[in-house]
Scaffold this motif. Sequence first.
Motif, PDB file in Angstrom:
ATOM      1  N   GLU A 170     -18.424  31.675 -37.748  1.00 55.67           N
ATOM      2  CA  GLU A 170     -17.044  31.526 -37.273  1.00 55.67           C
ATOM      3  C   GLU A 170     -16.443  30.220 -37.767  1.00 55.67           C
ATOM      4  OE1 GLU A 170     -16.576  32.370 -33.164  1.00 55.67           O
ATOM      5  OE2 GLU A 170     -18.151  33.897 -33.155  1.00 55.67           O
ATOM      6  N   ASN A 171     -15.135  30.070 -37.512  1.00 53.84           N
ATOM      7  CA  ASN A 171     -14.446  28.837 -37.933  1.00 53.84           C
ATOM      8  C   ASN A 171     -15.066  27.601 -37.308  1.00 53.84           C
ATOM      9  OD1 ASN A 171     -12.246  29.783 -39.654  1.00 53.84           O
ATOM     10  ND2 ASN A 171     -11.693  30.951 -37.833  1.00 53.84           N
ATOM     11  N   VAL A 172     -15.528  27.738 -36.079  1.00 58.71           N
ATOM     12  CA  VAL A 172     -16.135  26.586 -35.402  1.00 58.71           C
ATOM     13  C   VAL A 172     -17.380  26.123 -36.163  1.00 58.71           C
ATOM     14  CG1 VAL A 172     -17.401  28.084 -33.777  1.00 58.71           C
ATOM     15  CG2 VAL A 172     -16.992  25.705 -33.195  1.00 58.71           C
ATOM     16  N   GLY A 202       1.714  36.390 -36.247  1.00 55.52           N
ATOM     17  CA  GLY A 202       0.899  36.202 -37.445  1.00 55.52           C
ATOM     18  C   GLY A 202       1.839  35.801 -38.565  1.00 55.52           C
ATOM     19  N   ARG A 203       1.292  35.568 -39.742  1.00 55.56           N
ATOM     20  CA  ARG A 203       2.179  35.103 -40.828  1.00 55.56           C
ATOM     21  C   ARG A 203       2.215  36.082 -41.987  1.00 55.56           C
ATOM     22  NH1 ARG A 203      -1.782  30.459 -43.401  1.00 55.56           N
ATOM     23  NH2 ARG A 203      -3.564  31.885 -43.501  1.00 55.56           N
ATOM     24  N   ASP A 204       1.545  37.233 -41.823  1.00 56.63           N
ATOM     25  CA  ASP A 204       1.460  38.190 -42.925  1.00 56.63           C
ATOM     26  C   ASP A 204       1.856  39.578 -42.401  1.00 56.63           C
ATOM     27  OD1 ASP A 204       0.182  38.904 -45.691  1.00 56.63           O
ATOM     28  OD2 ASP A 204      -0.618  40.348 -44.255  1.00 56.63           O
ATOM     29  N   ALA A 227      -2.585  36.494 -33.994  1.00 51.90           N
ATOM     30  CA  ALA A 227      -3.258  37.760 -33.646  1.00 51.90           C
ATOM     31  C   ALA A 227      -3.897  38.458 -34.835  1.00 51.90           C
ATOM     32  CB  ALA A 227      -2.261  38.695 -32.964  1.00 51.90           C
ATOM     33  N   THR A 228      -3.755  37.931 -36.051  1.00 51.06           N
ATOM     34  CA  THR A 228      -4.269  38.672 -37.208  1.00 51.06           C
ATOM     35  C   THR A 228      -5.709  38.328 -37.560  1.00 51.06           C
ATOM     36  OG1 THR A 228      -3.345  37.015 -38.711  1.00 51.06           O
ATOM     37  CG2 THR A 228      -1.979  38.962 -38.248  1.00 51.06           C
ATOM     38  N   GLY A 229      -6.263  37.289 -36.941  1.00 47.20           N
ATOM     39  CA  GLY A 229      -7.674  36.945 -37.174  1.00 47.20           C
ATOM     40  C   GLY A 229      -8.580  37.828 -36.334  1.00 47.20           C
ATOM     41  N   VAL A 230      -9.876  37.616 -36.476  1.00 48.45           N
ATOM     42  CA  VAL A 230     -10.844  38.433 -35.730  1.00 48.45           C
ATOM     43  C   VAL A 230     -10.641  38.260 -34.224  1.00 48.45           C
ATOM     44  CG1 VAL A 230     -13.284  38.841 -35.277  1.00 48.45           C
ATOM     45  CG2 VAL A 230     -12.531  38.248 -37.589  1.00 48.45           C
ATOM     46  N   ALA A 231     -10.533  37.006 -33.774  1.00 52.45           N
ATOM     47  CA  ALA A 231     -10.396  36.749 -32.340  1.00 52.45           C
ATOM     48  C   ALA A 231      -9.073  37.302 -31.819  1.00 52.45           C
ATOM     49  CB  ALA A 231     -10.509  35.249 -32.070  1.00 52.45           C
ATOM     50  N   GLY A 232      -8.001  37.134 -32.597  1.00 52.89           N
ATOM     51  CA  GLY A 232      -6.691  37.601 -32.163  1.00 52.89           C
ATOM     52  C   GLY A 232      -6.624  39.119 -32.066  1.00 52.89           C
ATOM     53  N   ARG A 285     -11.938  40.438 -40.803  1.00 56.30           N
ATOM     54  CA  ARG A 285     -13.336  40.899 -40.679  1.00 56.30           C
ATOM     55  C   ARG A 285     -14.232  39.691 -40.419  1.00 56.30           C
ATOM     56  NH1 ARG A 285     -14.415  43.002 -46.266  1.00 56.30           N
ATOM     57  NH2 ARG A 285     -12.559  41.780 -46.697  1.00 56.30           N
ATOM     58  N   ARG A 286     -15.232  39.851 -39.575  1.00 52.54           N
ATOM     59  CA  ARG A 286     -16.140  38.732 -39.280  1.00 52.54           C
ATOM     60  C   ARG A 286     -17.339  38.783 -40.216  1.00 52.54           C
ATOM     61  NH1 ARG A 286     -14.202  35.024 -37.111  1.00 52.54           N
ATOM     62  NH2 ARG A 286     -14.247  35.283 -34.862  1.00 52.54           N
ATOM     63  N   LEU A 287     -17.678  37.632 -40.784  1.00 52.99           N
ATOM     64  CA  LEU A 287     -18.888  37.514 -41.601  1.00 52.99           C
ATOM     65  C   LEU A 287     -20.110  37.484 -40.680  1.00 52.99           C
ATOM     66  CD1 LEU A 287     -19.915  36.890 -44.553  1.00 52.99           C
ATOM     67  CD2 LEU A 287     -19.924  34.493 -43.853  1.00 52.99           C
TER      68      LEU A 287
HETATM   69  N1  LIG Z   1     -12.597  29.096 -28.161  1.00 51.34           N
HETATM   70  C1  LIG Z   1     -13.337  30.117 -28.624  1.00 51.34           C
HETATM   71  O1  LIG Z   1     -14.295  30.593 -28.013  1.00 51.34           O
HETATM   72  C2  LIG Z   1     -12.944  30.745 -29.934  1.00 51.34           C
HETATM   73  C3  LIG Z   1     -13.476  31.973 -30.333  1.00 51.34           C
HETATM   74  C4  LIG Z   1     -13.055  32.500 -31.533  1.00 51.34           C
HETATM   75  C5  LIG Z   1     -12.138  31.776 -32.290  1.00 51.34           C
HETATM   76  N2  LIG Z   1     -11.672  30.575 -31.874  1.00 51.34           N
HETATM   77  C6  LIG Z   1     -10.730  29.792 -32.667  1.00 51.34           C
HETATM   78  O2  LIG Z   1      -9.535  30.559 -32.830  1.00 51.34           O
HETATM   79  C7  LIG Z   1      -9.006  30.374 -34.135  1.00 51.34           C
HETATM   80  C8  LIG Z   1      -8.967  31.726 -34.846  1.00 51.34           C
HETATM   81  O3  LIG Z   1     -10.297  32.199 -34.976  1.00 51.34           O
HETATM   82  P1  LIG Z   1     -10.644  33.595 -35.676  1.00 51.34           P
HETATM   83  O4  LIG Z   1     -12.082  33.771 -35.489  1.00 51.34           O
HETATM   84  O5  LIG Z   1      -9.725  34.665 -35.248  1.00 51.34           O
HETATM   85  O6  LIG Z   1     -10.341  33.225 -37.191  1.00 51.34           O
HETATM   86  P2  LIG Z   1     -10.165  34.131 -38.481  1.00 51.34           P
HETATM   87  O7  LIG Z   1     -10.643  35.503 -38.274  1.00 51.34           O
HETATM   88  O8  LIG Z   1     -10.677  33.320 -39.617  1.00 51.34           O
HETATM   89  O9  LIG Z   1      -8.575  34.197 -38.606  1.00 51.34           O
HETATM   90  C9  LIG Z   1      -7.826  33.040 -38.769  1.00 51.34           C
HETATM   91  C10 LIG Z   1      -6.458  33.299 -38.185  1.00 51.34           C
HETATM   92  O10 LIG Z   1      -5.676  32.113 -38.256  1.00 51.34           O
HETATM   93  C11 LIG Z   1      -4.505  32.353 -39.049  1.00 51.34           C
HETATM   94  N3  LIG Z   1      -4.191  31.152 -39.802  1.00 51.34           N
HETATM   95  C12 LIG Z   1      -5.028  30.469 -40.624  1.00 51.34           C
HETATM   96  N4  LIG Z   1      -4.409  29.390 -41.108  1.00 51.34           N
HETATM   97  C13 LIG Z   1      -3.164  29.393 -40.566  1.00 51.34           C
HETATM   98  C14 LIG Z   1      -2.044  28.539 -40.687  1.00 51.34           C
HETATM   99  N5  LIG Z   1      -2.080  27.440 -41.457  1.00 51.34           N
HETATM  100  N6  LIG Z   1      -0.927  28.854 -40.005  1.00 51.34           N
HETATM  101  C15 LIG Z   1      -0.880  29.942 -39.227  1.00 51.34           C
HETATM  102  N7  LIG Z   1      -1.911  30.805 -39.068  1.00 51.34           N
HETATM  103  C16 LIG Z   1      -3.036  30.517 -39.739  1.00 51.34           C
HETATM  104  C17 LIG Z   1      -4.882  33.507 -39.941  1.00 51.34           C
HETATM  105  O11 LIG Z   1      -3.721  34.127 -40.397  1.00 51.34           O
HETATM  106  P3  LIG Z   1      -3.748  35.156 -41.637  1.00 51.34           P
HETATM  107  O12 LIG Z   1      -4.249  36.429 -41.062  1.00 51.34           O
HETATM  108  O13 LIG Z   1      -2.343  35.231 -42.070  1.00 51.34           O
HETATM  109  O14 LIG Z   1      -4.685  34.550 -42.666  1.00 51.34           O
HETATM  110  C18 LIG Z   1      -5.690  34.360 -38.945  1.00 51.34           C
HETATM  111  O15 LIG Z   1      -4.845  34.996 -38.015  1.00 51.34           O
HETATM  112  C19 LIG Z   1      -9.911  29.320 -34.794  1.00 51.34           C
HETATM  113  O16 LIG Z   1      -9.359  28.032 -34.562  1.00 51.34           O
HETATM  114  C20 LIG Z   1     -11.228  29.478 -34.056  1.00 51.34           C
HETATM  115  O17 LIG Z   1     -12.026  28.319 -34.112  1.00 51.34           O
HETATM  116  C21 LIG Z   1     -12.035  30.072 -30.710  1.00 51.34           C
END
Ligand SMILES: NC(=O)c1ccc[n+]([C@@H]2O[C@H](COP(=O)([O-])OP(=O)(O)OC[C@H]3O[C@@H](n4cnc5c(N)ncnc54)[C@H](OP(=O)(O)O)[C@@H]3O)[C@@H](O)[C@H]2O)c1
Length: 318
Positions: A38-40, A165-167, A141-146, A312-314
């Motif tokens: 994950e991003n973290v 989302g931005r796309d 909302a377009t990421g995996v978590a969203g 998609r999640r790796l």
């Molecule tokens: N607290 C927790 O337990 C937890 C759990 C999961 C995730 N998170 C956090 O939540 C965030 C998203 O995680 P994810 O797993 O869903 O990530 P992900 O699947 O990699 O998706 C990233 C998301 O962020 C958007 N994004 C990336 N750069 C951006 C920017 N500069 N401006 C606006 N939108 C941007 C992407 O948009 P596009 O689709 O347009 O690329 C996509 O919606 C991360 O910060 C992650 O660390 C926290």
Amino acid sequence: MHAAVLHEVGGTPRFQEFPDPVARDGEIVVKVRAVAVENVDRAIVAGTHYTAARYLATLPMIPCFDGIGELPDGRLVGFGNLRPPYGALAELAVVPADGYAPIPDGFDPAAATVLGSAITGMAMQTAGGLAPGETVLVQGATGVAGRLAVQVARLLGAGRIVATGRDDAQLAAVAELGADTVISTAVPDEELVAAYRDARGDGYDVVLDYLWGRPTEILLRALTPDSFGFHKPTRIVQAGESAGPALGLRAEALRTSGVELCGAARGLRDRIGEAYAQVLAWARSGELRFALERVALSDIEAAWRRTDLQGRRLVVVP
Ligand SMILES: NC(=O)c1ccc[n+]([C@@H]2O[C@H](COP(=O)([O-])OP(=O)(O)OC[C@H]3O[C@@H](n4cnc5c(N)ncnc54)[C@H](OP(=O)(O)O)[C@@H]3O)[C@@H](O)[C@H]2O)c1
């Protein structure tokens, strides 16, 4: 054992031999079955996460702090809270004896590890107090978590779901998952303020925020009222920072707006097992859908650099 090994802060983990972990008192060694990257995990490896110093104190180290594994008796468990320099991206992990939870028989370990991200969706309820019929905004909302969060909002009985989302193509996919209204953040600031206001109906009750940075700063502008009064609460639950780690917070955004801010961990300490069991059950019944990309541990170096995953999640499978 084999592991993905990080040699320098900001580097790329490499597949190689690493000494097997030896359990100390109160620990157990598990055979790792699947690990979501994950991003973290990337932020820790980059040294930019607030917990990075703890994980990077000793190098070389093995990244990722949770995953799905098999106990010596063959039971499948979700594990976390590993002791650095041992991490989850390895054939074996050393886990606190109270640091794991059972996974139902027959559940795909790769799917189970992705569902950790759905727990932040549950934070709409555990931290944000979401009640059936309320309006939810999923910010990012377009990421995996969203994508998971939009579905969790529906399953928790949200009345209306707004998603950003931005796309545009990815926002269309989010609408198919259950968002009633989608907003593109890829527009000029004033247009985005207007979009947040147009979509709010009688107000956002809960915002689950995976973005922070510019879009959330603009959201706070949109939530700042243009009249005195006691405005309806909007509970903003902070869960991520994809758009940036900081924003400018004007006093007027809080004073009479009804905006309340809290972190996704609020209220989760005693309910995390229950929350995880719920998302596992929804995934099992097919009510919660998500996409993942399985890669072998031996391919970690190329996989770590991938930027084409889009929703998609790796998942690394040792
Ligand atoms: N607290 C927790 O337990 C937890 C759990 C999961 C995730 N998170 C956090 O939540 C965030 C998203 O995680 P994810 O797993 O869903 O990530 P992900 O699947 O990699 O998706 C990233 C998301 O962020 C958007 N994004 C990336 N750069 C951006 C920017 N500069 N401006 C606006 N939108 C941007 C992407 O948009 P596009 O689709 O347009 O690329 C996509 O919606 C991360 O910060 C992650 O660390 C926290």
